[in-house]
Design a protein around this motif. Structure first.
Motif, short mmCIF file in Angstrom:
data_model
loop_
_atom_site.label_atom_id
_atom_site.label_comp_id
_atom_site.label_asym_id
_atom_site.label_seq_id
_atom_site.Cartn_x
_atom_site.Cartn_y
_atom_site.Cartn_z
N GLY A 171 0.71 -1.16 0.02
CA GLY A 171 0.18 -0.10 -0.01
C GLY A 171 0.87 1.16 0.06
O GLY A 171 0.16 2.39 0.30
N LEU A 172 2.10 1.14 0.07
CA LEU A 172 2.94 2.28 0.02
C LEU A 172 3.77 2.57 -1.41
O LEU A 172 3.69 1.53 -1.90
CB LEU A 172 4.27 2.10 1.15
CG LEU A 172 3.60 1.93 2.57
CD1 LEU A 172 4.83 1.67 3.52
CD2 LEU A 172 2.99 2.91 3.06
N VAL A 173 4.07 3.80 -1.58
CA VAL A 173 4.24 4.31 -2.80
C VAL A 173 5.73 4.53 -2.89
O VAL A 173 6.37 5.35 -1.54
CB VAL A 173 3.72 5.67 -3.28
CG1 VAL A 173 4.44 6.03 -4.77
CG2 VAL A 173 2.19 5.20 -3.78
N SER A 174 6.75 4.23 -3.53
CA SER A 174 8.10 4.44 -3.56
C SER A 174 8.40 5.48 -4.84
O SER A 174 7.86 5.34 -5.68
CB SER A 174 9.14 3.31 -3.76
OG SER A 174 9.01 2.57 -4.88
N PHE A 175 9.38 6.35 -4.47
CA PHE A 175 9.78 7.28 -5.60
C PHE A 175 11.32 7.81 -5.24
O PHE A 175 11.74 7.83 -4.35
CB PHE A 175 8.98 8.27 -6.00
CG PHE A 175 8.82 9.28 -4.82
CD1 PHE A 175 9.40 10.40 -5.01
CD2 PHE A 175 7.81 9.09 -3.92
CE1 PHE A 175 9.45 11.51 -3.94
CE2 PHE A 175 7.66 10.05 -2.92
CZ PHE A 175 8.53 11.41 -2.98
N GLY A 176 12.00 7.98 -6.31
CA GLY A 176 13.39 8.60 -6.34
C GLY A 176 13.24 10.16 -5.98
O GLY A 176 12.52 11.02 -6.77
#
Length: 830
Positions: free
Chosen positions: A33-38
């Motif tokens: 349910g979590l979003v990752s991004f650089g």
């Protein structure tokens, strides 16, 4: 959360603001349910439910190009029992780092760095869960190589991961930029890898789970670069999985759906493919893909035309539970596409004819520059997320039968954040960045949050400029909020808060009346409009709003020929990206001319009467410091001392002294004298060589005339003004591990002989030091060395303590850095 080495302090992170790296494949929505991004060379993790960035992971040395969750949202149905989730991050140096997150306590662990197999930046990472404890992933790079990896995950928390490189190969002279990996139907252990890139073809490779991949076939049809690929899960007919779909998107603005249908096994000698009845939805046969003992007939299922610009991403909707109980799942025939035409579309086949149609379009009226770099489904398929050119996120939720409404998302700068300042009231933090925007972050309080704790959001974007910002200062006098900003131009600009912001700020802080010191109820300026060149922002007056509304229409839709008028709004909840970018501008009230080069440093005195400014300089004449009188904004002084750029300026808390530090390794202290008639006089008290390298930062003791300087020579020195013309060094703190780039002094107990000094370094780490001094004794001890997961991952550009209020037990520290982040910490004393 923190490591205290001399006790007495606890540090808690309150807020992170950061924008997304502007690159395709940078964002991933995990089954957790979590979003990752650089965000520069950090991986940021954000929770869509709270719209808050939870943490940043500091592993990568270069800018993060791509992230990918194992399991991703597509495999949420296989992740119900998983306690640990894993995240892959590939960077511009070719490195891939694997992280482990524990669902039970939310803690992160750096598991391993994948052996360096790419010589250039990683452009895409894509993986699948083969079982609960086994994953496979592929990576590709701009060096033209593709690597396939097998990852065996540990059964228990903290166990070791086993990594094996199954294959490494190159497709041709042109790099691949998109990958998709899937298990082929038939439970035969066969894997298919699709890749696309600069040669406009889709290359398919097949092989077993443990062996090398074999080139199978090519799919031709696109006429420009392939930008995104995604496999569906195997489609079941009559209880058996017999086909799989591949969707591809390209810079030719088109989307293609390819069907791979299982033929009979080659081993039985009858490799006869029974053609289905010819229909509109399946009419072009392609090549045959041979995988082990099985073969698959590939056909073009559909060509989707609807976007007006490059289609950067396509993604199948994740599988859903077919019933409330049981483990049976089905994958809806639904595709999400995101394009540079500022739109995301959902495509589904029509029930009667089977022809794919665009059923939902969102985002096409937004003002975000240059559209979307990618779109993603939530694990349950009820939300869609896009990330755009402006480092921004855009989230829509299906609230009721295809009624998609915008939701709150975290926001932040997408380039180095160069300066921050607290409002005089302490209600918000103002930041400026090389991304040419000024942003205001504030805690948005609700009746419910008074019990659960406040959440911070970006509530305004006062200045959107045509130059990179270097510095900002907030005018400290009473009345409406004002700030002065300096950018890569010779002019400093003054801005004054419009009434729409003042009322929004009241809403955010739950102030029911407008009786605050910083509010004037008769403000006639409602907001501001952007100019055509993005430099001066013109005021919108209250009486002109009705005319604007009539001319613009209800929605304020813009055309290509004109810049639409802004619609200044009083917000009752945190604004979303489109509102921030257009409707929260402040009007420019003055320009300050005089400097010979681009403005580099600004500060305001604590009485709100004077602003000091400096610019980039390589000679003594240009390195002068200008003094400006607040209100009339006349230049009332030109202070000469340094021969190179003045890097920071700060007035003492009684406003009697102005301290400047410079690239010339010297600091200067000026005495500022004010007469009863409002005239300003000044003289140079002292100029000393303080360090052996550039002095980046300085800060005064709030209770006296002591000050600290921090330098590239990895030292912090404490000085004191003594008598009329003397500055004496009191002590040097133990040498730091990295260059000192920011210092900020606060007095926790409001006593003259104690202090808490925040020290920020080029490595991104922040330390807090206890300072105590008297006539006979000087002392400094490390109070807190903040955990690396709390700190920045690149150079800290500025630290700033909020002015402590009498009734407060804790203090707030704001920081900004080259990692695009603005952070706010809460420091409590025992």
């Amino acid at each position: 959360m923190s490591i205290g080495e001399s006790g007495g302090f606890e540090v808690k992170r309150v807020f992170i603001g950061a924008g997304c790296n502007r690159i395709v494949n940078n964002v991933s929505w995990g089954a957790c349910g979590l979003v990752s991004f650089g965000a520069q060379n950090a991986v940021a993790i954000y929770c869509p439910k709270s719209a808050q960035i939870l943490t940043t992971l500091p592993a990568n040395r270069a800018s993060v190009n791509c992230t990918h969750w194992l399991p991703s949202s597509k495999f949420a149905f296989r992740a119900k029992q998983l306690e640990q989730h894993y995240l892959l991050a590939g960077d511009a140096d070719g490195a891939i780092v694997l992280w482990e997150m524990s669902l039970s306590d939310g803690k992160w662990r750096r598991v391993l760095q994948i052996p360096l197999s790419h010589k250039k930046g990683v452009t895409c990472v894509n993986g699948i869960m083969v079982s609960q404890t086994e994953a496979m992933f592929a990576s590709t790079s701009s060096d033209g190589t593709i690597c396939l990896w097998q990852l065996v995950l540990p059964m228990a928390k903290g166990g070791d991961c086993e990594l094996l490189c199954l294959d490494s190969f190159s497709v041709g002279p042109k790099p691949m930029v998109a990958l998709a990996l899937a298990e082929l139907p038939g439970n035969n252990g066969q894997i298919v890898l699709a890749m696309g890139g600069l040669d406009n073809k889709i290359h398919l490779y097949c092989g077993g789970r443990t062996g090398k991949l074999v080139r199978a076939c090519e799919l031709k049809g696109h006429t420009d670069w392939i930008r995104s690929l995604d496999f569906s899960l195997p489609v079941s007919t009559k209880g058996e999985s017999s086909s799989i779909f591949l969707v591809s998107s390209s810079q030719d603005k088109g989307i293609r759906i390819w069907k791979m249908a299982l033929r009979s096994s080659l081993s039985d000698g009858h490799a006869i493919y029974k053609k289905e009845e010819i229909s509109l939805s399946s009419y072009i046969e392609g090549p045959v893909l041979v995988a082990g003992p099985y073969s698959f007939q590939i056909s073009l299922e559909s060509l989707l035309i609807g976007h007006e610009d490059w289609v950067y991403s396509v993604e199948w909707q994740p599988p859903l539970a077919s019933s409330m109980e049981g483990d049976s799942y089905y994958q809806p025939q639904s595709i999400l596409s995101a394009s540079m035409d500022k739109a995301m579309m959902i495509w589904q086949p029509e029930k009667t004819s089977g022809i794919w149609m665009n059923v939902v379009t969102v985002g096409e009226l937004s003002h975000c520059a240059l559209g979307f770099y990618g779109g993603h489904w939530s694990p349950h398929g009820d939300s869609i997320l896009a990330h755009g050119y402006g480092g921004s996120f855009h989230l829509w939720k299906n609230v009721d039968n295809d009624n998609w409404l915008p939701q709150r998302v975290p926001s932040g700068h997408f380039a180095s954040v160069t300066d921050i300042a607290w409002a005089r009231s302490g209600d918000y933090v103002l930041s400026v960045s090389h991304d040419q925007t000024t942003r205001i972050y504030a805690p948005w309080k609700t009746e419910a949050s008074l019990q659960t704790g406040e959440s911070w959001h970006e509530i305004a974007r006062p200045q959107v400029h045509g130059h990179d910002f270097n510095c900002v200062t907030i005018v400290q006098s009473k009345g409406n909020h004002r700030f002065v900003s300096g950018a890569e131009e010779k002019v400093a600009r003054v801005f004054e808060a419009p009434s729409s912001f003042l009322k929004t700020l009241n809403n955010s802080s739950l102030q029911k009346s407008c009786s605050s010191d910083d509010f004037q109820s008769d403000v006639q300026i409602l907001g501001a409009n952007m100019s055509a060149l993005g430099l001066s922002q013109k005021p919108i007056y209250v009486q002109a709003v009705h005319e604007t509304t009539e001319r613009n229409g209800i929605d304020g839709i813009d055309s290509l020929e004109t810049i639409p008028d802004a619609m200044p709004t009083v917000f009752t909840e945190p604004p979303i990206e489109d509102q921030l970018a257009w409707h929260t501008l402040w009007p420019e009230s003055h320009k300050l001319y005089g400097h010979g080069n681009e403005i580099f440093s600004l500060c305001c005195d604590h009485g709100g009467e004077l602003v000091a400014s400096s610019c980039k300089a390589q000679s003594a004449n240009v390195a002068e410091i200008w003094l400006w009188l607040v209100g009339s904004w006349k230049a009332v002084g030109r202070l000469h001392s340094h021969i190179l750029t003045v890097t920071q300026l700060e007035f003492s808390y009684d406003d009697n002294y102005l301290l400047s530090v410079s690239r010339d390794r010297h600091f200067s202290v000026f005495r500022i004298t004010r007469t009863g008639t409002g005239e300003i006089s000044y003289n140079l008290l002292t100029k000393q060589e303080g360090h052996k390298r550039i002095i980046w930062s300085c800060s005064w003791n709030p209770q006296g005339h002591e000050f600290a300087t921090g330098s590239r020579d990895k030292t912090v020195k404490i000085w004191a003004v003594q008598g009329e013309s003397m500055v004496k060094q009191l002590m040097t703190l133990p040498q730091f591990h990295s260059s000192v780039t920011a210092v900020s002094w606060v007095s926790p107990n409001n006593r003259r002989n104690d202090g808490l000094l925040a020290v920020g370094m080029e490595s991104g780490l922040i330390e807090l030091w206890n300072l105590s001094f008297s006539q006979t004794n000087l002392g400094a001890s490390l109070a807190v060395r903040m955990d690396a997961l709390l700190c920045h991952v690149s150079s800290v550009n500025r630290l700033s303590w909020r002015k402590k209020r009498e009734d407060e037990k804790s203090m707030k520290l704001a920081s900004c850095g080259a990692d695009h982040c603005v952070r706010v910490f809460e420091v409590t004393t025992d």
